[in-house]
Design a protein around this motif. Structure first.
Motif, short mmCIF file in Angstrom:
data_model
loop_
_atom_site.label_atom_id
_atom_site.label_comp_id
_atom_site.label_asym_id
_atom_site.label_seq_id
_atom_site.Cartn_x
_atom_site.Cartn_y
_atom_site.Cartn_z
N GLN A 12 0.83 -1.22 0.00
CA GLN A 12 0.00 0.00 0.00
C GLN A 12 0.86 1.26 0.00
N LEU A 13 1.91 1.24 0.81
CA LEU A 13 2.74 2.43 0.92
C LEU A 13 3.51 2.69 -0.37
N LEU A 16 1.13 4.17 -2.73
CA LEU A 16 0.92 5.56 -2.36
C LEU A 16 2.10 6.43 -2.82
N ILE A 19 2.45 7.94 -6.43
CA ILE A 19 1.78 9.19 -6.79
C ILE A 19 2.78 10.34 -6.87
N THR A 20 3.87 10.24 -6.12
CA THR A 20 4.86 11.32 -6.12
C THR A 20 5.62 11.43 -7.44
N VAL A 47 3.35 1.53 -9.03
CA VAL A 47 1.97 1.23 -8.65
C VAL A 47 1.64 -0.24 -8.94
N TYR A 54 0.19 -5.90 -2.41
CA TYR A 54 -0.97 -5.70 -1.55
C TYR A 54 -2.10 -6.70 -1.81
N ALA A 146 1.78 8.45 6.14
CA ALA A 146 0.99 7.25 5.90
C ALA A 146 0.08 6.93 7.08
N VAL A 149 -2.99 9.14 6.75
CA VAL A 149 -3.94 9.00 5.65
C VAL A 149 -4.42 7.58 5.41
N LEU A 150 -3.77 6.59 6.02
CA LEU A 150 -4.20 5.21 5.82
C LEU A 150 -4.86 4.68 7.10
#
Length: 483
Positions: A12-13, A16, A19-20, A47, A54, A146, A149-150
């Protein structure tokens, strides 16, 4: 050990973090520099692999213990740094080797600021933005973000927070819920970054340079969009703004939160670490000014004060920005400033080093031992402000100092074995372990010419410094893996 839960969280991280890669691609579109494709490819690569880790473990909901928290933080920084290197591997300009790509990525993410690149101002804007963005994200810690937001990290969030947050005292939280704590930290972090950006712009920087340098200033990172760093702008006002925001970023962010929530600056004045930190910075500035003046390095007093103030604070807070080649100063000063980086910023700041509070506690412990020699039967307590500290805290600080010194010696000796001279090996190890950046000798300008093996060793030093030794060192103990 909840390995499948750990893999799920890492997946997941990483997803995430992918996106950067988008903002640098957008920057490439805006400036039409032709450097956006590597970031799009890196986004897809990250991703896909993140979701692949995940998805098979999506139903795992194991409770995180302290051991899992430490392992996740270490793995995530290693994995995250590796994924951060992917765009550098895909880039045609600059064309970096595997060692150089990983070195640059980890240097950015750990806010070290050491670089293998030259001719930085001629690189694509997307690459420049990506380097600065890495430092900004690493400054406060991706894990803290993280946690905020998670929601799925809510159960074991405290374990991650304790492993990630810099400083010797990690049990105190600003708010009852760890997710709220992380959010408040980021609100403060973003607000200070915006203020710094506007100040740079007002002082004469363009918007792109202002944003990029604000990123690395608040992260106390040291990356710049120019080879000459802050010296490129030749502006005492910009230098002063940088100094002010470096000092702000080097303070404990819990103090910033307390000052905002209580609407009072008295919070700072009551903090003993704050007072010691300012004393150290002031002493460095005075010493630098006195030595530079006596050696007539610069033409007049104003120029001398400008360089002395900037370099003392930049190196003392472990930022590593430069207005001039400080390695060309009288040798006493570069060595002094390198040693000052071992102290670094305050606990709970974005600065590197051992942290002011630890060094202050070592000093107080030394005074106590001297007093015990004079009065063996007397009982002395170590107080931080008005609060007496339990002996276990002092013992932990001594343990940290011992581990720090041991890791430093091992890495330095290993780097010397690669063929680097003593001064270069010492300063490079100090610069990377303290997350400082610039060194002396062969690494005074950049790290591009040193052996690849030395780069890998220094990359390890960056991670040790970013995770404050124990978080990474604990994984090498048999006790950690039992049970």
């Amino acid at each position: 050990m909840q390995f499948r839960t750990i893999i799920k969280i890492l997946g997941q991280l990483v997803a995430l973090f992918s996106i950067t890669m988008i903002p640098p691609a957008l920057v490439s579109l805006i400036y039409k520099d032709g450097g956006g494709v590597p970031f799009v490819l890196a986004f897809i690569f990250s991703v896909v692999l993140g979701l692949a880790a995940y998805y098979p473990n999506r139903h795992e909901h194991g409770d995180l213990k302290a051991r899992e928290g430490f392992l996740i933080v270490v793995l995530f920084w290693l994995v995250l740094g590796s994924f951060a290197a992917v765009p550098f591997l895909f880039l045609q300009e600059p064309n970096l080797s595997l060692a150089d790509s990983f070195f640059e990525a980890f240097s950015g993410l750990t806010t070290t600021g050491a670089t293998v690149l030259t001719g930085i101002e001629y690189l694509p804007k997307s690459v420049l933005f990506y380097r600065q963005q890495l430092q900004w994200l690493g400054g406060m810690g991706i894990i803290v973000l993280a946690v905020a937001v998670l929601p799925m990290l809510g159960v074991g969030g405290m374990q991650l927070y304790r492993a990630e947050t810099p400083g010797p005292v990690k049990d105190s939280k600003m708010t009852p819920r760890i997710a709220d704590t992380a959010k408040h930290l980021w609100y403060i972090y973003v607000s200070i970054t915006i203020a710094c950006t506007l100040a740079y712009w007002f002082a004469g920087m363009g918007w792109f340079d202002a944003i990029c340098h604000a990123f690395s200033t608040i992260a106390i990172g040291g990356f710049s969009t120019y080879d000459a760093s802050m010296g490129h702008f030749n502006s005492p006002l910009i230098n002063f703004i940088c100094v002010v925001f470096l000092l702000i970023a080097a303070l404990n962010f819990s103090l910033h939160y307390a000052a905002v929530s209580h609407r009072s600056i008295k919070v700072y004045l009551r903090d003993p670490e704050f007072k010691v930190f300012l004393f150290i910075q002031l002493a460095l500035v005075v010493i630098c000014f006195a030595v530079l003046s006596s050696n007539e390095v610069y033409a007049d007093g104003d120029e001398t004060l400008d360089h002395a103030l900037f370099q003392a604070v930049s190196i003392g807070t472990t930022a590593g920005f430069a207005t001039d080649n400080f390695s060309a100063w009288p040798l006493f000063l570069p060595i002094l400033l390198i040693f000052s980086s071992f102290i670094g910023g305050c606990a709970g700041s974005t600065g590197g080093g051992m942290k002011v509070v630890r060094v202050f506690l070592l000093y107080l412990q030394g005074i106590r031992e001297l007093n015990r020699l004079v009065h063996p039967r007397a009982i002395y307590s170590i107080k931080l402000g008005r609060k007496a500290l339990p002996d276990k805290v002092v013992e932990a600080v001594w343990g940290f100092f011992s581990a720090y010194a041991l890791v430093f010696m091992i890495i330095m000796l290993a780097i010397m074995a690669t063929g680097m001279d003593t001064i270069s090996a010492f300063s490079a190890t100090a610069a990377c372990l303290n997350n400082l950046g610039p060194g002396l000798g062969e690494v005074a300008a950049h790290y591009g010419a040193i052996p690849d093996l030395a780069k890998w060793l220094l990359t390890i030093a960056m991670v040790f410094g970013r995770l404050e030794i124990f978080t990474l060192l604990v994984l090498f103990t048999p006790t950690f893996w039992r049970g």
